[in-house]
Design a protein around this motif. Sequence first.
Motif, PDB file in Angstrom:
ATOM      1  N   VAL A 418     -38.374  18.989   6.880  1.00  0.00           N
ATOM      2  CA  VAL A 418     -37.761  20.253   6.462  1.00  0.00           C
ATOM      3  C   VAL A 418     -37.142  20.087   5.080  1.00  0.00           C
ATOM      4  CG1 VAL A 418     -35.973  21.950   6.976  1.00  0.00           C
ATOM      5  CG2 VAL A 418     -37.293  20.925   8.835  1.00  0.00           C
ATOM      6  N   LYS A 419     -37.482  20.991   4.171  1.00  0.00           N
ATOM      7  CA  LYS A 419     -36.902  21.007   2.833  1.00  0.00           C
ATOM      8  C   LYS A 419     -36.105  22.294   2.671  1.00  0.00           C
ATOM      9  CE  LYS A 419     -41.038  18.727   1.011  1.00  0.00           C
ATOM     10  NZ  LYS A 419     -41.905  19.011   2.182  1.00  0.00           N
ATOM     11  N   LYS A 420     -34.867  22.149   2.251  1.00  0.00           N
ATOM     12  CA  LYS A 420     -34.022  23.314   2.019  1.00  0.00           C
ATOM     13  C   LYS A 420     -33.870  23.525   0.511  1.00  0.00           C
ATOM     14  CE  LYS A 420     -29.382  25.188   2.793  1.00  0.00           C
ATOM     15  NZ  LYS A 420     -28.008  24.900   3.287  1.00  0.00           N
ATOM     16  N   THR A 454     -23.929  15.321  -6.616  1.00  0.00           N
ATOM     17  CA  THR A 454     -24.923  15.286  -5.545  1.00  0.00           C
ATOM     18  C   THR A 454     -25.064  13.877  -4.983  1.00  0.00           C
ATOM     19  OG1 THR A 454     -26.137  17.105  -6.600  1.00  0.00           O
ATOM     20  CG2 THR A 454     -27.330  15.812  -4.956  1.00  0.00           C
ATOM     21  N   TYR A 455     -25.088  12.895  -5.865  1.00  0.00           N
ATOM     22  CA  TYR A 455     -25.228  11.495  -5.453  1.00  0.00           C
ATOM     23  C   TYR A 455     -24.054  11.058  -4.579  1.00  0.00           C
ATOM     24  CZ  TYR A 455     -25.473   6.385  -5.929  1.00  0.00           C
ATOM     25  OH  TYR A 455     -25.509   5.028  -5.684  1.00  0.00           O
ATOM     26  N   SER A 456     -22.851  11.464  -4.956  1.00  0.00           N
ATOM     27  CA  SER A 456     -21.669  11.051  -4.194  1.00  0.00           C
ATOM     28  C   SER A 456     -21.659  11.642  -2.785  1.00  0.00           C
ATOM     29  CB  SER A 456     -20.392  11.446  -4.944  1.00  0.00           C
ATOM     30  OG  SER A 456     -20.282  12.856  -5.035  1.00  0.00           O
ATOM     31  N   ASN A 457     -22.324  12.802  -2.611  1.00  0.00           N
ATOM     32  CA  ASN A 457     -22.345  13.455  -1.302  1.00  0.00           C
ATOM     33  C   ASN A 457     -23.625  13.210  -0.508  1.00  0.00           C
ATOM     34  OD1 ASN A 457     -19.806  14.680  -1.716  1.00  0.00           O
ATOM     35  ND2 ASN A 457     -20.750  16.360  -2.872  1.00  0.00           N
ATOM     36  N   SER A 458     -24.587  12.522  -1.109  1.00  0.00           N
ATOM     37  CA  SER A 458     -25.898  12.374  -0.470  1.00  0.00           C
ATOM     38  C   SER A 458     -25.882  11.298   0.608  1.00  0.00           C
ATOM     39  CB  SER A 458     -26.965  12.030  -1.514  1.00  0.00           C
ATOM     40  OG  SER A 458     -26.729  10.744  -2.063  1.00  0.00           O
ATOM     41  N   ILE A 459     -26.775  11.466   1.581  1.00  0.00           N
ATOM     42  CA  ILE A 459     -26.925  10.479   2.644  1.00  0.00           C
ATOM     43  C   ILE A 459     -27.723   9.281   2.143  1.00  0.00           C
ATOM     44  CG2 ILE A 459     -27.927  10.067   4.935  1.00  0.00           C
ATOM     45  CD1 ILE A 459     -27.498  13.063   5.487  1.00  0.00           C
ATOM     46  N   ASP A 542     -32.126  13.873  -1.262  1.00  0.00           N
ATOM     47  CA  ASP A 542     -31.858  15.001  -2.165  1.00  0.00           C
ATOM     48  C   ASP A 542     -32.757  14.903  -3.388  1.00  0.00           C
ATOM     49  OD1 ASP A 542     -28.938  16.278  -1.260  1.00  0.00           O
ATOM     50  OD2 ASP A 542     -29.179  14.175  -0.723  1.00  0.00           O
ATOM     51  N   VAL A 543     -33.276  16.052  -3.820  1.00  0.00           N
ATOM     52  CA  VAL A 543     -34.111  16.109  -5.023  1.00  0.00           C
ATOM     53  C   VAL A 543     -33.526  17.152  -5.967  1.00  0.00           C
ATOM     54  CG1 VAL A 543     -36.398  16.578  -5.967  1.00  0.00           C
ATOM     55  CG2 VAL A 543     -36.183  15.429  -3.753  1.00  0.00           C
ATOM     56  N   ILE A 544     -33.322  16.765  -7.220  1.00  0.00           N
ATOM     57  CA  ILE A 544     -32.818  17.685  -8.246  1.00  0.00           C
ATOM     58  C   ILE A 544     -33.944  17.972  -9.228  1.00  0.00           C
ATOM     59  CG2 ILE A 544     -31.159  17.995 -10.125  1.00  0.00           C
ATOM     60  CD1 ILE A 544     -29.281  16.098  -8.582  1.00  0.00           C
ATOM     61  N   ILE A 545     -34.397  19.214  -9.273  1.00  0.00           N
ATOM     62  CA  ILE A 545     -35.398  19.637 -10.257  1.00  0.00           C
ATOM     63  C   ILE A 545     -34.622  20.074 -11.497  1.00  0.00           C
ATOM     64  CG2 ILE A 545     -37.369  21.135 -10.720  1.00  0.00           C
ATOM     65  CD1 ILE A 545     -37.809  19.228  -8.376  1.00  0.00           C
ATOM     66  N   ALA A 546     -34.483  19.178 -12.446  1.00  0.00           N
ATOM     67  CA  ALA A 546     -33.646  19.409 -13.632  1.00  0.00           C
ATOM     68  C   ALA A 546     -34.472  20.051 -14.735  1.00  0.00           C
ATOM     69  CB  ALA A 546     -33.021  18.095 -14.097  1.00  0.00           C
ATOM     70  N   ILE A 603     -33.294  20.405  -1.779  1.00  0.00           N
ATOM     71  CA  ILE A 603     -34.004  20.504  -3.059  1.00  0.00           C
ATOM     72  C   ILE A 603     -33.240  21.486  -3.942  1.00  0.00           C
ATOM     73  CG2 ILE A 603     -36.229  20.835  -4.173  1.00  0.00           C
ATOM     74  CD1 ILE A 603     -36.305  18.810  -1.843  1.00  0.00           C
ATOM     75  N   TYR A 604     -32.698  20.995  -5.047  1.00  0.00           N
ATOM     76  CA  TYR A 604     -31.884  21.819  -5.945  1.00  0.00           C
ATOM     77  C   TYR A 604     -32.706  22.214  -7.171  1.00  0.00           C
ATOM     78  CZ  TYR A 604     -28.159  19.878  -3.043  1.00  0.00           C
ATOM     79  OH  TYR A 604     -27.386  19.503  -1.979  1.00  0.00           O
ATOM     80  N   LEU A 605     -32.883  23.505  -7.374  1.00  0.00           N
ATOM     81  CA  LEU A 605     -33.644  24.040  -8.508  1.00  0.00           C
ATOM     82  C   LEU A 605     -32.673  24.392  -9.622  1.00  0.00           C
ATOM     83  CD1 LEU A 605     -35.959  26.370  -6.376  1.00  0.00           C
ATOM     84  CD2 LEU A 605     -36.459  24.043  -7.157  1.00  0.00           C
ATOM     85  N   CYS A 606     -32.511  23.490 -10.567  1.00  0.00           N
ATOM     86  CA  CYS A 606     -31.468  23.613 -11.591  1.00  0.00           C
ATOM     87  C   CYS A 606     -32.032  24.139 -12.903  1.00  0.00           C
ATOM     88  CB  CYS A 606     -30.782  22.265 -11.816  1.00  0.00           C
ATOM     89  SG  CYS A 606     -29.939  21.640 -10.360  1.00  0.00           S
ATOM     90  N   ASP A 607     -32.272  25.424 -12.928  1.00  0.00           N
ATOM     91  CA  ASP A 607     -32.691  26.104 -14.154  1.00  0.00           C
ATOM     92  C   ASP A 607     -32.572  27.601 -13.878  1.00  0.00           C
ATOM     93  OD1 ASP A 607     -34.353  27.352 -16.285  1.00  0.00           O
ATOM     94  OD2 ASP A 607     -34.812  25.267 -16.785  1.00  0.00           O
ATOM     95  N   ASP A 608     -31.940  28.340 -14.779  1.00  0.00           N
ATOM     96  CA  ASP A 608     -31.726  29.773 -14.558  1.00  0.00           C
ATOM     97  C   ASP A 608     -33.032  30.536 -14.363  1.00  0.00           C
ATOM     98  OD1 ASP A 608     -29.043  29.328 -14.768  1.00  0.00           O
ATOM     99  OD2 ASP A 608     -28.858  30.038 -16.840  1.00  0.00           O
ATOM    100  N   ARG A 609     -34.124  30.006 -14.888  1.00  0.00           N
ATOM    101  CA  ARG A 609     -35.411  30.698 -14.795  1.00  0.00           C
ATOM    102  C   ARG A 609     -35.968  30.712 -13.371  1.00  0.00           C
ATOM    103  NH1 ARG A 609     -38.315  27.422 -19.508  1.00  0.00           N
ATOM    104  NH2 ARG A 609     -36.851  25.847 -18.698  1.00  0.00           N
ATOM    105  N   PHE A 610     -35.417  29.875 -12.493  1.00  0.00           N
ATOM    106  CA  PHE A 610     -35.849  29.908 -11.098  1.00  0.00           C
ATOM    107  C   PHE A 610     -35.364  31.170 -10.378  1.00  0.00           C
ATOM    108  CE2 PHE A 610     -36.164  25.157 -11.476  1.00  0.00           C
ATOM    109  CZ  PHE A 610     -37.502  25.064 -11.144  1.00  0.00           C
TER     110      PHE A 610
END
Length: 622
Positions: A418-420, A454-459, A542-546, A603-610
Motif C-alpha cells: 500500500v502506498k499513501k 521525514t527521516y526523523s519520523n520514519s520507520i 518513505d519516498v520524497i519526490i522532490a 509517498i510525498y509529492l513535493c512540488d506545487d505543480r502536483f
Amino acid sequence: MEPFHPREWQGHLFGTVEKNLEDRNVIALEAPTGSGKTSFILYLSFMSGKKLIYVTRTHNEFTRLYEDNIKYFDLPVIYLYGKSTLCPLKERWYDSDEESQKNVCKGCILKDKIMDIDMHIKMPPDDYYNKIISLSIENIRNDINNNLIKRDSKGNLIQTGNGNITAYCPYYSVRSSMKNATVVAMTYNYLLNPSIRFNIFHGTEGEESMDINDYYIIFDEAHNIDSVIENFGRSISEKTVNGSINELVDTFPLEEYKCHERIGANLLLEKLEKDIEGTKSGDDLKLFRFSDDVKSRLGDINYIQIFSEKFQAINDNRPIKERRRNYLETVYNFLYDAQRLENGDIYSQKFYPERGDPYKRLRIMYYNTSEYLKFLKNKPVLFMSGTMPSADHISKIWNFENMLYIRVNDIFYNTGGVKKYSIVKGFSTLGRYRDNTEIWSDILKKYMEFIIKTYSNSINSVLVAVPSYKILYGDHDKRIPGIADYLPDELRPFSVFENKKLTYSLIIKKALSDKLIIFSVHGGRLLEGIQITKNNRSLISDVIIAGLPLMPLDDYRKNKIKYLEKTLSGENIYSILYYEYALIKIKQAAGRSTRSPDDMANIYLCDDRFDSKYWRDNLLNN
C-alpha cells in the motif's frame, strides 16, 4: 527449493495469459513492484513447458530472475552477456566499444573451444560468469605451461601440437548453450537491434541457429523500451573525428599517398571536425545540421571507407598490444547512417565522461519506436512493468492495436503493498527559480528541512528522488547549489548519494545496519529495478519526490512529438509522451518502497505543480 504457491492474481490470470500467448497475441501486464511479476512468468514456463526469451534493460535485472528461479523452479536458464564482458583475453580489447571491434575474435583459437555451461547455477549470474572467466584464464596458463599453446610474435595464442587444450571461450560457450535453455535472459539491445538479433538467432558465428518463434517473448521493465530505442543510433565526438584525422595523417602520409581519395578523405574529416567544434552543445540535445562544406563532400565518404579498410588490415597485422581503435571506421559508419536517415535526426550534446574533460558529440536519434518493434507482430509477446505505458502509448507509439491490457491492481486489491500519496505544497524545481541563487537556495533549504523531518519520523530508510543530477549536486562552475549542499554533517554518515561508483551491495549493507537517507535521480540506477529488502520486506518506508520529473523539452523531444503527430494524423502525442514520462518516473521511485503485499509506505509529492487534476486522478485517486 521451496514449493511455489501462486498469489491470487497469478492463479486467476494464468489461463488468460497462456491462451493469449498461444494465440500469438500481444499482452501488456502492469503489476505493482513486489507483486511477483518475475515469479509469474517463470511459473508460466514451468506449467506450460514453453521456452522464454526474457528481456531486461540491464544485466543487473538478471538477479531477480535468478533469485525467483532458484527459490521455486530451477528451470535451466542461460544469461547472455557481451563478448567484452566474457572474453578471458582482455589484451585483445583495445577499446570498450564492441561495435568498433567486430573482428576481435578473428584468428582466436578459443573461438571454437566451448565448455558446458551450468544452467542451474547456485550463485548470482555475475558471480558465476566471473568464475568461468577466471577458470578459463587459469586453463590458458596451464595449457601454456604444458606446451599445448603458446603466444606467437604478435601475442596471439596458437596451438603447438595435437594435444587437447583445456582453455575455452566463455562467450561462445554461453552462445552454444542457449538452444538447450528453457529461459534465455538478455538485455534489450540483443533482441531489438536488428543486426545483433540476426547474429544471435541465425548462428552467423558458427553456433546452432535458434527459431524465435519457439519462444514466449517477455519484456521486463517494458517502460524503458522507448528510451533504449531512441539511443540505438551511432555517435561520434570531436575526439573521434580528431583521432580519425590523426590515423589518416600518421598511417597514410600524403608524401606516400598522393591520390584524389586520400585528399578527399582528409578534407571531409577536417570540415566535419570544424562543424562539431562550431556547434553550441550543452546538456540538452540540440538539432544539428551539417554545413554546406560537409554536405558537398558527403559523396566522398567511400574514401574514408577505403582508408578504414587499409588501416584495419594494418591493425590486424600488428602485435596485439600495439593495436588500436579504428576511428576511421567509426566516422564512416556514422556518416553512412546519417546519409540514409529517415526516422530521426542528428543532435549535438555535451558529454561528461567519468574521467577527463567534457566534450561535444553528435548522436543519431530515432523518433519512431514502432519500426524496431514490428518484427514482434504475430508473435507471443508479454510486456510487463510496475509502470506500463498507457494503452494509448502502446497502440499509437508502439503500433500494437490489438492487444490485451491487464492492470492487476484494477482487478485484485493490494497485490504489491500500500502506498499513501500526499501532495506537499510550497516547493518547486521550476527552472526560473534556479536562475536566482538566493530564491533557489531558500527552496533547497526548505526541501532539506522536510527531508530531515521525514527521516526523523520514519520507520525505515527514506528515499529522496530528484529530477536531475544538477538539482542533487548543483552546478558549481556556475555557483548554483544543489540539495546535497544543505545536508547537515551529522547526517552524512547515514546518507548515500546516487553516483556512477555507488554499488547496490554497498547500499544493502548500510541499509541493513542503519536507517538511511538515500538520494537518487529519476532515470538513475537506484530507481530502476533494485530491491532494498530484508526478509522480503522493503527497508524503505518513505519516498520524497522532490520536484516534478517532466521530460526535458529539448530539440529532440519537440521534434519527436512533431514527427509522431504528423505520422499519426494529429493524435495528441504531447500528452501521451510528456506527462506519461513523469508519471512513470514517479511510480518507479515510489515502487522502491513496497516489495511485498505487506509493505506500507508514504509517498510525498513535493512540488506545487502536483496540485492539479491530472496528478490527483493518476496518483491520489488511483
